[in-house]
Design a protein around this motif. Structure first.
Motif, PDB file in Angstrom:
ATOM      1  N   LYS A  93       0.838  -1.199   0.000  1.00 15.79           N
ATOM      2  CA  LYS A  93       0.000   0.000   0.000  1.00 15.79           C
ATOM      3  C   LYS A  93       0.875   1.251   0.000  1.00 15.79           C
ATOM      4  CE  LYS A  93      -4.169  -1.877   2.134  1.00 15.79           C
ATOM      5  NZ  LYS A  93      -5.237  -1.641   3.135  1.00 15.79           N
ATOM      6  N   THR A  94       0.314   2.353  -0.526  1.00 17.87           N
ATOM      7  CA  THR A  94       1.044   3.618  -0.586  1.00 17.87           C
ATOM      8  C   THR A  94       0.161   4.756  -0.082  1.00 17.87           C
ATOM      9  OG1 THR A  94       0.306   4.166  -2.834  1.00 17.87           O
ATOM     10  CG2 THR A  94       2.316   2.816  -2.598  1.00 17.87           C
ATOM     11  N   LEU A  95       0.815   5.843   0.294  1.00 20.28           N
ATOM     12  CA  LEU A  95       0.082   7.032   0.733  1.00 20.28           C
ATOM     13  C   LEU A  95      -0.847   7.521  -0.369  1.00 20.28           C
ATOM     14  CD1 LEU A  95      -0.417   9.402   2.706  1.00 20.28           C
ATOM     15  CD2 LEU A  95       1.600  10.517   1.701  1.00 20.28           C
ATOM     16  N   GLU A  96      -0.365   7.579  -1.585  1.00 15.38           N
ATOM     17  CA  GLU A  96      -1.198   8.035  -2.700  1.00 15.38           C
ATOM     18  C   GLU A  96      -2.427   7.147  -2.864  1.00 15.38           C
ATOM     19  OE1 GLU A  96      -0.906   9.046  -7.498  1.00 15.38           O
ATOM     20  OE2 GLU A  96       0.852   8.275  -6.410  1.00 15.38           O
ATOM     21  N   GLY A  97      -2.237   5.848  -2.684  1.00 12.49           N
ATOM     22  CA  GLY A  97      -3.351   4.927  -2.842  1.00 12.49           C
ATOM     23  C   GLY A  97      -4.395   5.035  -1.747  1.00 12.49           C
ATOM     24  N   GLU A  98      -4.036   5.622  -0.616  1.00 11.98           N
ATOM     25  CA  GLU A  98      -4.974   5.781   0.487  1.00 11.98           C
ATOM     26  C   GLU A  98      -5.858   7.004   0.326  1.00 11.98           C
ATOM     27  OE1 GLU A  98      -5.124   3.576   3.503  1.00 11.98           O
ATOM     28  OE2 GLU A  98      -4.337   2.489   1.761  1.00 11.98           O
ATOM     29  N   LEU A  99      -5.504   7.883  -0.598  1.00 10.63           N
ATOM     30  CA  LEU A  99      -6.218   9.153  -0.761  1.00 10.63           C
ATOM     31  C   LEU A  99      -6.923   9.206  -2.111  1.00 10.63           C
ATOM     32  CD1 LEU A  99      -3.361  11.500   0.521  1.00 10.63           C
ATOM     33  CD2 LEU A  99      -5.323  10.647   1.837  1.00 10.63           C
ATOM     34  N   ASP A 100      -7.992   9.995  -2.175  1.00  9.34           N
ATOM     35  CA  ASP A 100      -8.625  10.204  -3.478  1.00  9.34           C
ATOM     36  C   ASP A 100      -7.752  11.151  -4.298  1.00  9.34           C
ATOM     37  OD1 ASP A 100      -9.319  12.920  -2.843  1.00  9.34           O
ATOM     38  OD2 ASP A 100     -11.142  12.225  -1.844  1.00  9.34           O
ATOM     39  N   SER A 101      -8.008  11.223  -5.585  1.00 11.18           N
ATOM     40  CA  SER A 101      -7.128  11.971  -6.495  1.00 11.18           C
ATOM     41  C   SER A 101      -7.077  13.458  -6.161  1.00 11.18           C
ATOM     42  CB  SER A 101      -7.581  11.773  -7.949  1.00 11.18           C
ATOM     43  OG  SER A 101      -8.935  12.200  -8.125  1.00 11.18           O
ATOM     44  N   LYS A 102      -8.192  14.020  -5.762  1.00 14.28           N
ATOM     45  CA  LYS A 102      -8.230  15.450  -5.430  1.00 14.28           C
ATOM     46  C   LYS A 102      -7.401  15.748  -4.198  1.00 14.28           C
ATOM     47  CE  LYS A 102     -11.484  19.258  -4.635  1.00 14.28           C
ATOM     48  NZ  LYS A 102     -12.930  19.638  -4.510  1.00 14.28           N
ATOM     49  N   ALA A 123       5.242   5.572   2.513  1.00 12.16           N
ATOM     50  CA  ALA A 123       4.902   4.287   3.128  1.00 12.16           C
ATOM     51  C   ALA A 123       4.120   4.443   4.432  1.00 12.16           C
ATOM     52  CB  ALA A 123       6.171   3.482   3.385  1.00 12.16           C
ATOM     53  N   PHE A 124       3.772   5.690   4.777  1.00 12.59           N
ATOM     54  CA  PHE A 124       3.106   5.940   6.055  1.00 12.59           C
ATOM     55  C   PHE A 124       1.618   6.250   5.882  1.00 12.59           C
ATOM     56  CE2 PHE A 124       7.544   6.818   7.098  1.00 12.59           C
ATOM     57  CZ  PHE A 124       7.671   6.141   8.301  1.00 12.59           C
ATOM     58  N   LYS A 125       0.874   5.996   6.945  1.00 14.40           N
ATOM     59  CA  LYS A 125      -0.553   6.282   6.953  1.00 14.40           C
ATOM     60  C   LYS A 125      -0.782   7.797   6.904  1.00 14.40           C
ATOM     61  CE  LYS A 125      -1.573   2.066   9.547  1.00 14.40           C
ATOM     62  NZ  LYS A 125      -2.113   1.470  10.795  1.00 14.40           N
ATOM     63  N   PRO A 126      -1.883   8.243   6.303  1.00 14.71           N
ATOM     64  CA  PRO A 126      -2.146   9.676   6.156  1.00 14.71           C
ATOM     65  C   PRO A 126      -2.124  10.447   7.479  1.00 14.71           C
ATOM     66  CG  PRO A 126      -3.578   8.449   4.704  1.00 14.71           C
ATOM     67  CD  PRO A 126      -2.854   7.426   5.542  1.00 14.71           C
ATOM     68  N   ALA A 127      -2.634   9.873   8.555  1.00 13.36           N
ATOM     69  CA  ALA A 127      -2.649  10.592   9.832  1.00 13.36           C
ATOM     70  C   ALA A 127      -1.239  10.910  10.299  1.00 13.36           C
ATOM     71  CB  ALA A 127      -3.380   9.768  10.888  1.00 13.36           C
ATOM     72  N   VAL A 129       1.372  11.344   8.341  1.00 15.44           N
ATOM     73  CA  VAL A 129       1.870  12.386   7.453  1.00 15.44           C
ATOM     74  C   VAL A 129       1.337  13.748   7.880  1.00 15.44           C
ATOM     75  CG1 VAL A 129       1.914  13.213   5.063  1.00 15.44           C
ATOM     76  CG2 VAL A 129       2.094  10.754   5.551  1.00 15.44           C
ATOM     77  N   ALA A 130       0.072  13.803   8.249  1.00 14.94           N
ATOM     78  CA  ALA A 130      -0.521  15.056   8.708  1.00 14.94           C
ATOM     79  C   ALA A 130       0.185  15.570   9.950  1.00 14.94           C
ATOM     80  CB  ALA A 130      -2.010  14.846   8.983  1.00 14.94           C
ATOM     81  N   LEU A 131       0.437  14.690  10.892  1.00 15.78           N
ATOM     82  CA  LEU A 131       1.137  15.083  12.116  1.00 15.78           C
ATOM     83  C   LEU A 131       2.565  15.526  11.816  1.00 15.78           C
ATOM     84  CD1 LEU A 131      -0.104  12.246  14.496  1.00 15.78           C
ATOM     85  CD2 LEU A 131      -0.688  14.676  14.663  1.00 15.78           C
ATOM     86  N   ALA A 132       3.246  14.785  10.957  1.00 16.99           N
ATOM     87  CA  ALA A 132       4.627  15.112  10.620  1.00 16.99           C
ATOM     88  C   ALA A 132       4.728  16.470   9.936  1.00 16.99           C
ATOM     89  CB  ALA A 132       5.216  14.022   9.731  1.00 16.99           C
ATOM     90  N   PHE A 133       3.819  16.745   8.999  1.00 18.11           N
ATOM     91  CA  PHE A 133       3.833  18.031   8.314  1.00 18.11           C
ATOM     92  C   PHE A 133       3.562  19.173   9.290  1.00 18.11           C
ATOM     93  CE2 PHE A 133       3.291  17.500   3.459  1.00 18.11           C
ATOM     94  CZ  PHE A 133       4.342  16.597   3.443  1.00 18.11           C
ATOM     95  N   PRO A 183      -9.104   9.176   5.955  1.00 13.50           N
ATOM     96  CA  PRO A 183      -7.825   9.790   5.602  1.00 13.50           C
ATOM     97  C   PRO A 183      -7.963  11.065   4.773  1.00 13.50           C
ATOM     98  CG  PRO A 183      -8.171   7.780   4.343  1.00 13.50           C
ATOM     99  CD  PRO A 183      -9.234   7.817   5.404  1.00 13.50           C
ATOM    100  N   ASN A 184      -8.952  11.135   3.898  1.00 12.84           N
ATOM    101  CA  ASN A 184      -9.137  12.355   3.101  1.00 12.84           C
ATOM    102  C   ASN A 184      -9.578  13.522   3.980  1.00 12.84           C
ATOM    103  OD1 ASN A 184      -8.707  11.306   0.277  1.00 12.84           O
ATOM    104  ND2 ASN A 184     -10.322   9.915   0.954  1.00 12.84           N
ATOM    105  N   LEU A 185     -10.439  13.240   4.954  1.00 16.25           N
ATOM    106  CA  LEU A 185     -10.841  14.272   5.909  1.00 16.25           C
ATOM    107  C   LEU A 185      -9.636  14.738   6.708  1.00 16.25           C
ATOM    108  CD1 LEU A 185     -12.893  15.908   7.601  1.00 16.25           C
ATOM    109  CD2 LEU A 185     -13.247  13.848   8.978  1.00 16.25           C
ATOM    110  N   PHE A 186      -8.824  13.803   7.155  1.00 14.85           N
ATOM    111  CA  PHE A 186      -7.673  14.155   7.983  1.00 14.85           C
ATOM    112  C   PHE A 186      -6.699  15.044   7.213  1.00 14.85           C
ATOM    113  CE2 PHE A 186      -4.918  14.054  11.413  1.00 14.85           C
ATOM    114  CZ  PHE A 186      -5.280  13.138  12.391  1.00 14.85           C
ATOM    115  N   ILE A 187      -6.357  14.652   5.992  1.00 13.64           N
ATOM    116  CA  ILE A 187      -5.393  15.420   5.204  1.00 13.64           C
ATOM    117  C   ILE A 187      -5.948  16.793   4.841  1.00 13.64           C
ATOM    118  CG2 ILE A 187      -4.213  15.558   2.986  1.00 13.64           C
ATOM    119  CD1 ILE A 187      -2.823  13.728   4.963  1.00 13.64           C
ATOM    120  N   ASN A 188      -7.181  16.860   4.358  1.00 12.79           N
ATOM    121  CA  ASN A 188      -7.752  18.152   3.970  1.00 12.79           C
ATOM    122  C   ASN A 188      -7.915  19.079   5.161  1.00 12.79           C
ATOM    123  OD1 ASN A 188      -8.379  18.251   0.993  1.00 12.79           O
ATOM    124  ND2 ASN A 188      -9.351  16.300   1.494  1.00 12.79           N
TER     125      ASN A 188
END
Length: 289
Positions: A93-102, A123-127, A129-133, A183-188
């Protein structure tokens, strides 16, 4: 504008303001026994110090200083490695694959514009990545050690007895549980916050310095409750419930404790303070003589 306040609660409240009339410290008593409980800011700028006078006063009055968890353990590189391993995606699995295209396009554009490294996060879960950013952005803005770290070091230097409300393993479990949020809610939501970080943090810290738990809940807690109630109850309500027996046990001893927890744990109808009041304990703002 949509914002996932759980992320900021887990990250930090930070800015630079002068002290107001009250602070974010309360006094809890059960007969002759008492403890102090104060809300912490997990990252601050050097200019944010000194803290309101109630903080050092409560520290001076306390024999024991209690934190959310074992600060030595969570600052150990081994804990960071454990967290990273727990936050990795399953093989294939990949970060890109966990998120919708938008969402992926928005995250990629933000990463490129801010020169934040996205490739190592693949290689990390979206949550995570959000925390790291969020942490990287805060470091860029000059944020460093917050109240927890400073007061932990001071408590050790002063020979205070140290305590914690949960184990590092329990705290790790709560952090990993954030990955259950869409994950899309978390990132956005994270990107919404990062785009207005300075303004948002200014308002947060102003309410914290003013001791305004009600406004802090409206700014941070209620949006999380509305948008991601499972996350709200997991990282706030359930942890507060778990801490309650420990706090009551402290109040059963003659020693005075100073308990330091994230500011949002002391705000709103599900706060530690609300739960203590329901137990019939006396809870009031700590005011210097």
């Amino acid at each position: 504008m949509t914002r996932l306040k759980g992320l900021l609660a887990a990250g930090a409240l930070c800015a630079s303001f002068t002290a107001q009339a009250e602070s974010y410290v309360w006094q809890v008593s059960d007969g002759d026994n008492q403890l102090f409980i104060g809300g912490t800011i997990h990252m601050l700028k050097p200019s944010d110090y000194p803290l309101p006078a109630e903080y050092p006063a409560a520290m001076a009055a306390a024999e024991q200083v209690v934190f959310e968890t074992d600060m030595d353990a969570v600052q150990d590189p081994a804990f960071s490695m454990q967290l990273q391993q727990a936050m990795m995606l399953a093989p294939g699995k990949t970060l890109e694959g966990e998120l919708d295209s938008k969402t992926w396009a928005r995250l990629s554009a933000y990463s490129a514009a801010r020169q934040l490294p996205l490739a190592p996060m693949g290689a990390f879960k979206p949550a995570f990545v959000a925390l790291a950013f969020t942490m990287l952005e805060m470091q860029k803005l000059g944020f460093g050690d917050g109240i927890d770290q400073r007061y932990f070091a001071e408590a050790k230097a002063q020979g205070k007895t140290l305590g914690e409300l949960e184990t590092p393993e329990e705290q790790l479990g709560f952090m990993v549980a954030m990955t259950e949020v869409d994950p899309n809610l978390f990132i956005n939501s994270t990107l919404d916050d990062l785009e207005q970080m300075a303004e948002l943090f200014d308002k947060m810290v102003a309410e914290w310095r003013a001791g305004d738990a009600d406004d802090l809940f409206q700014l941070m807690g209620k949006p999380m409750l509305d948008e991601a109630p499972e996350l709200y109850h997991l990282i706030l309500t359930e942890r507060n419930k778990n801490w309650l027996p420990h706090l009551k046990q402290m109040l059963a001893t003659p020693e005075t404790e100073f308990v330091l927890v994230g500011a949002l744990h002391l705000a709103g109808p599900d706060s530690v303070l609300a739960m203590l009041k329901k137990e019939g304990l006396s809870v009031s703002k700590y005011k210097l003589p």
